[in-house]
Design an enzyme around this catalytic site. Structure first.
Site, PDB file in Angstrom:
ATOM      1  N   TYR A 276     -14.410  -2.987  10.415  1.00  0.00           N
ATOM      2  CA  TYR A 276     -13.115  -2.620  10.203  1.00  0.00           C
ATOM      3  C   TYR A 276     -12.360  -2.868  11.688  1.00  0.00           C
ATOM      4  O   TYR A 276     -11.360  -3.115  11.761  1.00  0.00           O
ATOM      5  CB  TYR A 276     -13.114  -0.794   9.959  1.00  0.00           C
ATOM      6  CG  TYR A 276     -11.926  -0.253  10.045  1.00  0.00           C
ATOM      7  CD1 TYR A 276     -10.990  -0.508   9.133  1.00  0.00           C
ATOM      8  CD2 TYR A 276     -11.618   0.592  11.313  1.00  0.00           C
ATOM      9  CE1 TYR A 276      -9.595   0.117   9.242  1.00  0.00           C
ATOM     10  CE2 TYR A 276     -10.395   1.363  11.291  1.00  0.00           C
ATOM     11  CZ  TYR A 276      -9.293   0.983  10.419  1.00  0.00           C
ATOM     12  OH  TYR A 276      -8.045   1.545  10.257  1.00  0.00           O
TER      13      TYR A 276
ATOM     14  N   ASN B 207       1.113  -2.481   5.303  1.00  0.00           N
ATOM     15  CA  ASN B 207       0.596  -1.386   5.557  1.00  0.00           C
ATOM     16  C   ASN B 207      -0.800  -1.346   4.673  1.00  0.00           C
ATOM     17  O   ASN B 207      -1.738  -0.584   4.929  1.00  0.00           O
ATOM     18  CB  ASN B 207       1.257  -0.254   5.077  1.00  0.00           C
ATOM     19  CG  ASN B 207       0.586   1.090   4.941  1.00  0.00           C
ATOM     20  OD1 ASN B 207       0.268   1.863   5.703  1.00  0.00           O
ATOM     21  ND2 ASN B 207       0.220   1.520   3.711  1.00  0.00           N
TER      22      ASN B 207
ATOM     23  N   GLY C 265       0.725  -1.230   0.085  1.00  0.00           N
ATOM     24  CA  GLY C 265       0.142   0.120  -0.132  1.00  0.00           C
ATOM     25  C   GLY C 265       0.820   1.193   0.095  1.00  0.00           C
ATOM     26  O   GLY C 265       0.660   2.170   0.774  1.00  0.00           O
TER      27      GLY C 265
ATOM     28  N   THR D 186       1.470   3.330  -2.275  1.00  0.00           N
ATOM     29  CA  THR D 186       1.099   4.660  -3.438  1.00  0.00           C
ATOM     30  C   THR D 186       0.422   5.949  -2.517  1.00  0.00           C
ATOM     31  O   THR D 186       0.259   6.884  -3.268  1.00  0.00           O
ATOM     32  CB  THR D 186       0.225   4.206  -4.328  1.00  0.00           C
ATOM     33  OG1 THR D 186      -0.986   3.498  -3.741  1.00  0.00           O
ATOM     34  CG2 THR D 186       0.671   3.149  -5.227  1.00  0.00           C
TER      35      THR D 186
ATOM     36  N   GLY E 150      -0.654   7.895   1.782  1.00  0.00           N
ATOM     37  CA  GLY E 150      -0.627   7.787   3.226  1.00  0.00           C
ATOM     38  C   GLY E 150       0.589   7.301   3.592  1.00  0.00           C
ATOM     39  O   GLY E 150       1.633   7.551   3.575  1.00  0.00           O
TER      40      GLY E 150
END
Length: 252
Positions: A150, A84, A9, A11, A13
């Site tokens: 979540y 991540n 992940g 790309t 944040g």
């Protein structure tokens, strides 16, 4: 010796910030993500260090296994894995949530994290060194309305990290669970399916954590002496705290 880190992940944040932080220290980077254009732009940005960028959907075990199997020679010995890749979708009550959102969160936050760990961990154990860093959340400890699946996925990440430690007790492989609170990135934009106004409202009047803050913590846990394992880092901005227990009172 140049060390190698794999960040899923990457790309945006936390992932992108971690890539930038470790690149500044001269690490060799394996960066994965689903948005090819962003991956290539990040690779170009960080061209001062070796970068291997791979388009990858962590929900696809065969793709994960192939990515690890086909790593170029210089990238094969991964010192740190940052799990991540993850997301939250929706903020509806459990009785109104979209089941597809639940499926995506479970497949990404739980299965994807497990797939990367299972494929990379054997090499770490064989070399008797390495570090698994899982990106959890305070939602894994503290429930809130609409956090249902979540929060449950992040509770899994917490317990999986603890169980990894017990499995790896005979080795020098380290495991850390990072648990951020309110942090401003693309997280809320994704949660609200692209509704930027609704996402911005989450942070209105606050000073939230930033991706750079989390990247600094990730870097710190890798930099302590090899005999030290930072098991869990729970971090919130000073404007956030644990709320009181909710009590519903019937109208008299």
């Amino acid at each position: 010796m140049q060390r190698t880190i794999c960040i899923t992940g990457a790309t945006s944040g936390f992932g992108k910030a971690c890539a930038e932080r470790f690149a500044a220290e001269g690490w060799r980077l394996i960066l994965t993500g689903r948005r090819v254009e962003r991956l290539q732009a990040l690779k170009e940005q960080l061209r001062a260090v070796p970068v291997h960028a791979v388009e990858l959907d962590v929900r696809d075990f065969e793709a994960v296994a192939a990515m690890v199997r086909d790593l170029p020679g210089d990238f094969q010995d991964i010192d740190v894995l940052v799990n991540n890749a993850g997301l939250a979708l929706g903020l509806e009550g459990a009785h109104r949530s979209d089941i597809r959102d639940w499926q995506i969160m479970i497949d990404t936050n739980i299965k994807g994290l497990c797939y990367l760990t299972r494929c990379i961990l054997p090499s770490m154990v064989d070399r008797n060194r390495g570090h698994i860093i899982n990106m959890g959340s305070i939602a894994g400890s503290y429930p809130y309305p609409g956090g249902n699946v979540y929060g449950a996925t992040k509770a899994f990440v917490k317990q999986f990290s603890r169980n990894l430690l017990t499995d790896l007790n005979h080795t020098r492989v380290r495991v850390t669970n990072i648990e951020p609170g309110l942090a401003e990135s693309e997280f809320s934009v994704v949660r609200f399916h692209g509704d930027r106004d609704r996402a911005d409202a989450v942070y209105k009047g606050t000073e939230p954590l930033t991706p750079a803050d989390i990247a600094e913590i990730v870097h710190w846990v890798t930099s302590v002496p090899p005999h030290v394992n930072i098991c869990t880092v729970e971090v919130m901005p000073v404007c956030q705290s644990c709320g009181p227990l909710a009590i519903h009172r019937e109208k008299q």
